[in-house]
Design an enzyme around this catalytic site. Structure first.
Site, PDB file in Angstrom:
ATOM      1  N   ASP A  68       4.288  -3.903  -1.343  1.00  0.00           N
ATOM      2  CA  ASP A  68       5.061  -2.879  -2.493  1.00  0.00           C
ATOM      3  C   ASP A  68       5.648  -1.715  -2.143  1.00  0.00           C
ATOM      4  O   ASP A  68       4.822  -0.734  -1.320  1.00  0.00           O
ATOM      5  CB  ASP A  68       3.735  -2.711  -3.235  1.00  0.00           C
ATOM      6  CG  ASP A  68       4.166  -2.077  -4.520  1.00  0.00           C
ATOM      7  OD1 ASP A  68       5.148  -1.507  -4.638  1.00  0.00           O
ATOM      8  OD2 ASP A  68       3.266  -2.167  -5.715  1.00  0.00           O
ATOM      9  N   HIS A  69       6.860  -1.614  -1.893  1.00  0.00           N
ATOM     10  CA  HIS A  69       7.442  -0.565  -1.230  1.00  0.00           C
ATOM     11  C   HIS A  69       7.134   0.874  -2.036  1.00  0.00           C
ATOM     12  O   HIS A  69       7.489   1.987  -1.715  1.00  0.00           O
ATOM     13  CB  HIS A  69       8.789  -0.814  -1.331  1.00  0.00           C
ATOM     14  CG  HIS A  69       9.463  -0.118  -0.004  1.00  0.00           C
ATOM     15  ND1 HIS A  69       9.116   0.764   0.672  1.00  0.00           N
ATOM     16  CD2 HIS A  69      11.000  -0.172   0.299  1.00  0.00           C
ATOM     17  CE1 HIS A  69       9.770   1.126   1.597  1.00  0.00           C
ATOM     18  NE2 HIS A  69      11.179   0.629   1.396  1.00  0.00           N
ATOM     19  N   ARG A  70       6.348   0.792  -3.121  1.00  0.00           N
ATOM     20  CA  ARG A  70       6.156   2.177  -3.906  1.00  0.00           C
ATOM     21  C   ARG A  70       4.912   2.546  -3.338  1.00  0.00           C
ATOM     22  O   ARG A  70       4.669   3.718  -3.172  1.00  0.00           O
ATOM     23  CB  ARG A  70       5.747   1.664  -5.248  1.00  0.00           C
ATOM     24  CG  ARG A  70       6.939   1.414  -6.208  1.00  0.00           C
ATOM     25  CD  ARG A  70       6.315   0.808  -7.628  1.00  0.00           C
ATOM     26  NE  ARG A  70       5.474  -0.512  -7.412  1.00  0.00           N
ATOM     27  CZ  ARG A  70       4.584  -0.796  -8.375  1.00  0.00           C
ATOM     28  NH1 ARG A  70       4.907  -0.068  -9.642  1.00  0.00           N
ATOM     29  NH2 ARG A  70       3.758  -1.840  -8.318  1.00  0.00           N
ATOM     30  N   ILE A 112       3.829   1.283   0.350  1.00  0.00           N
ATOM     31  CA  ILE A 112       3.835   1.151   1.793  1.00  0.00           C
ATOM     32  C   ILE A 112       5.295   1.357   1.976  1.00  0.00           C
ATOM     33  O   ILE A 112       6.416   0.956   1.803  1.00  0.00           O
ATOM     34  CB  ILE A 112       3.509  -0.144   2.093  1.00  0.00           C
ATOM     35  CG1 ILE A 112       1.916  -0.203   1.663  1.00  0.00           C
ATOM     36  CG2 ILE A 112       3.700  -0.503   3.631  1.00  0.00           C
ATOM     37  CD1 ILE A 112       1.442  -1.376   1.768  1.00  0.00           C
TER      38      ILE A 112
END
Ligand code: CAO
Length: 440
Positions: free
Chosen positions: A412-414, A416
């Site tokens: 999850d780019h939010r 990591i």
């Protein structure tokens, strides 16, 4: 003022049915025929209406209670000019997908809508209503009525109630989404997504050749909804890498020879991967967290429960193996065998599927070189494993045959950053490349 006991009327063969929703509260002023509670059996749900108008003085039930004909629901202070009504008929509507039978007709109220083709629209919810999909949406008559009054297309609302039932709150949230925030902002923080995304058109495939239509089973339907929700809500990035598991494989073969002698569980590469993942979660704790729905808080976990995607004849399920950090490879092999057998024999309980920190989807026993797994929210990352293969790897002097294991980490780019994504897979590759490091 007269007080009347309001009891459950004759509801046919429904006995000891669970109350899944209480639709009124003390002090509410209600009209005759207003729905009081929703009850649900394994076949259908129904709303119990009030036989009279008045004010709710005392509730004698709560959500989760079981009721039958004659159970006391509440005390109603009758309005002065009480119009005596005959006992009300509960409004029944079928469960959507609990059984593999096709959907029965929808609730009476929905079908007798005086003008279903002209819903009242507000600026809050100016959507084109898909009436067929609206009928199929899983909601009680009162919620349907509420949605119809506001011109909300129920087929676009994500249900958060029991068994994905759409509640009044879901309809309100949907309206808030449409009014204020727009798709872009909402996808970051809310479970209500997919707004404004055009539905796929219904196509008659029989126009091009013979077809048969098969209803998806419950697991496929639920998994589909769950994956779709996660795909829409979470900005996924997938990091690819590979681990040299030549030495690990030699050790595993040795162990399996011993296991064979004592007729114990076979050890597959997956248990080593589980151990390496736990080491990774300890080294990079952000991977062992969940994002609060507000998008503002990160919940850091101090336990290490790993979800394992299991392929079953009914579809994909993800049981959890708990406390992986505290278990030996042999214990993990036994656990893996137990949960995958239970999954395939449909013996998993809801608790077996809850509480994961991180998930692993291993297609290594089947094939493939890489894939992009969908995050099993509320986890923030998932590791996909593909089939290991012998490859010529340059060791500084020559190309040597090494057994390489493909890793596909979706995160999850939010939560990591890309750099940490690459660090995590590099770390995993290092651990799996030299499993002595797992002891450090
Ligand atoms: N590379 C090469 N071989 C592998 C391997 C890999 N990465 N992983 C497993 N294997 C081998 C095993 O060693 C075993 O071989 P032997 O019988 O010769 O020892 C064989 O493949 C079968 O392994 P398995 O699949 O039965 O066991 P597992 O522990 O690897 O996996 C389980 C267990 C339950 C995860 C698996 O059976 C399964 O269901 N996988 C599918 C998961 C899935 O559907 N994911 C997709 C979800 S969508 O994202």
């Amino acid at each position: 003022m007269a007080i009347q006991e309001i009891r459950v009327p004759d509801i046919g063969e429904f006995k000891e049915v669970e109350i899944i929703e209480v639709l009124v509260k003390v002090g509410d002023s209600i009209q005759a025929e207003d729905s009081l509670i929703t009850v649900e059996s394994d076949k259908a749900s129904m709303e119990i209406p009030s036989p009279a108008a008045g004010t709710v003085k005392e509730l004698r039930i709560q959500q989760g209670d079981h009721v039958s004909k004659g159970s006391l629901i509440l005390y109603l202070e009758l309005n002065s000019a009480v119009e005596k009504k005959p006992p009300q008929v509960p409004i029944t509507h079928p469960q959507p997908t609990t059984h593999s039978t096709p959907l029965a007709p929808l609730d009476a109220k929905a079908n007798t809508n005086t003008n279903p083709n002209k819903p009242k629209t507000t600026s809050a919810a100016k959507t084109v209503v898909d009436h067929e999909a609206f009928k199929k949406a899983y909601a009680t008559p009162s919620v349907r009525k509420f949605a119809r009054e506001l011109g909300v297309d129920l087929s676009r609302v994500v249900g958060t109630g029991r068994k994905q039932r759409i509640t009044q709150e879901d309809v309100k949230s949907y309206i808030k989404d449409v009014m204020g925030l727009g798709l872009q902002a909402k996808t970051a923080t809310s479970p209500h997504s997919g707004l404004g995304i055009p539905r796929m058109p219904e196509i008659d495939f029989s126009q091009w050749g013979e077809v048969t239509t098969v209803r998806l089973n419950r697991i496929h339907q639920l998994t589909g909804e769950f994956l779709h929700r996660n795909w829409l809500n979470i900005p996924h990035v997938t990091q690819f890498d590979q681990a040299d598991i030549t030495d690990l494989e030699a050790f595993r073969q040795e162990l399996n020879l011993e296991q064979e002698k004592i007729k114990s569980s076979k050890i597959t590469p997956l248990v080593f991967i589980m151990k390496a993942v736990v080491a990774g979660l300890k080294a990079y704790p952000r991977f062992n967290s969940s994002l609060d729905p507000s998008g503002e808080m990160l919940i850091q976990k101090k336990y290490y429960h790993i979800g394992i995607a299991v392929d079953t004849p009914d579809g994909l399920v993800v049981p959890i193996i708990r406390d992986v950090d505290k278990k030996s490879l042999l214990q993990l092999s036994d656990d893996l065998k137990e949960v995958s057998t239970k999954a395939r024999e449909r013996r998993l309980k809801p608790a077996d599927l809850q509480g994961s920190c991180f998930s692993i989807s291993s297609l290594g026993g089947i094939g493939g070189t890489q894939f992009t797994p969908i995050i099993n929210a509320p986890d923030v990352a998932i590791l996909g494993i593909s089939k290991s293969s012998l490859q010529p790897i340059w060791n500084g002097k020559e190309f040597a045959p090494r057994l390489m294991l493909p890793l596909s980490l979706s995160y999850d780019h939010r939560v990591i950053d890309g750099a940490d994504g690459a660090r995590f897979t590099t770390f995993l590759a290092k651990m799996l490349g030299d499993i002595r490091r797992l002891l450090i």
